[in-house]
Design a protein around this motif. Structure first.
Motif, mmCIF file in Angstrom:
data_model
loop_
_atom_site.group_PDB
_atom_site.id
_atom_site.type_symbol
_atom_site.label_atom_id
_atom_site.label_comp_id
_atom_site.label_asym_id
_atom_site.label_seq_id
_atom_site.Cartn_x
_atom_site.Cartn_y
_atom_site.Cartn_z
ATOM 1 N N ARG A 200 -10.249 1.613 -6.328
ATOM 2 C CA ARG A 200 -10.223 1.911 -7.767
ATOM 3 C C ARG A 200 -8.894 2.565 -8.166
ATOM 4 N NH1 ARG A 200 -13.539 -1.217 -7.536
ATOM 5 N NH2 ARG A 200 -15.750 -1.103 -8.068
ATOM 6 N N ILE A 201 -8.426 3.520 -7.359
ATOM 7 C CA ILE A 201 -7.217 4.266 -7.721
ATOM 8 C C ILE A 201 -5.984 3.373 -7.697
ATOM 9 C CG2 ILE A 201 -5.659 6.126 -6.995
ATOM 10 C CD1 ILE A 201 -8.075 7.690 -6.076
ATOM 11 N N THR A 204 -8.036 -1.199 -9.406
ATOM 12 C CA THR A 204 -8.734 -1.425 -10.664
ATOM 13 C C THR A 204 -8.105 -0.678 -11.836
ATOM 14 O OG1 THR A 204 -10.775 -1.662 -9.387
ATOM 15 C CG2 THR A 204 -10.994 -1.387 -11.758
ATOM 16 N N ILE A 205 -7.676 0.566 -11.602
ATOM 17 C CA ILE A 205 -7.127 1.368 -12.704
ATOM 18 C C ILE A 205 -5.695 0.955 -13.055
ATOM 19 C CG2 ILE A 205 -6.498 3.704 -13.425
ATOM 20 C CD1 ILE A 205 -8.881 4.729 -11.806
#
Length: 293
Positions: A200-201, A204-205
């Motif tokens: 995510r870090i 995705t972000i």
């Protein structure tokens, strides 16, 4: 698959995906000429300026984007910037006439005998490489997702310390395999959670943010709103955007291959605290013979 086999599988599929993605950059089409952006007005005007001597009397506004394609196969920002002063509806389609900026190209007459200068919409690129592009992109995505499950299994899998060799147990009832866990039992849920957090870090972000920045960098003409504020992007430099997007994706693939290769090389340095002894029952051939008789 063993732990190392899973890592090799991830590296191989990532390399194949990288190769297919590299082929995408060679599937290109010629850029459509656009008056005032990448083509001048028949030798007049300047690139980056939609206003030219042929349309200066029209006092056009760049806040209204309504692309048309002239008979010279050049795109124009709007009928106004093409110098068109007349339009008709022909069979539910609009056509523009008497365009002062359009002087070349084949002329076609409508039912009333008037010569059509332009039609609404962008010009046809006359490029038929889309199926080849889709094939390369599909292959890239397919081999990319192949590494998803192996990455998770690698965290949960055992690593054979004695390379699959069986050692006889002193009791003679079993054979011994010395294995080492990639992650100990009490830390597996934490390892899976951290893997998701890193995804995510670092994926995705920032992913949408990076692609949005790529689009902004590739913009060559923006809408000018009231009070001088910049609005939406009307026209992009497609080649620049393609190179940037392919470059970013290739860098991500190279990073995947690099860190997976490091993990593959560091398997033999696992801590001894994660080691475990597995007892395998000994296969007794004499027992099988008795059962057959």
């Amino acid at each position: 698959m063993s732990c190392k086999a899973l890592m090799r599988f991830t590296i191989v599929t990532s390399v194949i995906s990288l190769v297919f993605f590299g082929f995408v950059i060679f599937v290109r089409c010629d850029t459509i000429p656009f008056a005032g952006i990448n083509a001048d007005y028949d030798g007049t005007g300047q690139l980056g300026n939609l206003t030219a001597p042929c349309n200066s009397h029209c006092r056009c506004s760049s806040s209204l984007y309504s692309a048309i394609c002239g008979r010279d196969h050049i795109g124009y920002f709007s009928p106004c910037f093409a110098g068109c002063i007349q339009s008709k509806i022909i069979q539910d389609h609009k056509a523009y006439y008497n365009c002062s900026c359009i002087q070349e190209g084949l002329t076609t007459a409508d039912d009333q005998g008037d010569f059509i200068d332009a039609r609404p919409g962008t010009c046809d690129a006359k490029c038929y490489k889309l199926p080849l592009f889709i094939a390369f992109i599909f292959s890239t995505i397919l081999f990319s997702v192949f590494s998803g499950v192996p990455n998770t299994l690698t965290i949960l899998r055992f690593y054979h310390k004695n390379k699959g060799k069986l050692l006889k147990d002193p009791t003679g009832d079993s054979e011994v395999i010395k294995v080492s866990q990639i992650v100990s039992d009490n830390q597996r849920s934490l390892a899976l959670g951290l893997a998701l957090v890193f995804l995510r870090i670092f994926g995705t972000i920032p992913g949408p943010i990076v692609f949005k920045m790529t689009a902004d960098i590739s913009c060559i003409f923006r809408e000018t709103e009231y009070c001088g504020d910049k609005g939406n992007c009307w026209i992009y430099n497609k080649m620049k955007m393609a190179y940037l997007l392919v470059g970013i994706c290739c860098i991500c693939k190279v990073v995947t291959i690099f860190f997976t290769a490091i993990a593959f090389c560091l398997c033999k340095y696992l801590p001894k605290d994660n080691s475990e002894i597995l007892h395998m029952p000994v296969k007794n051939p004499t027992v099988k013979k008795k059962r057959k008789n």
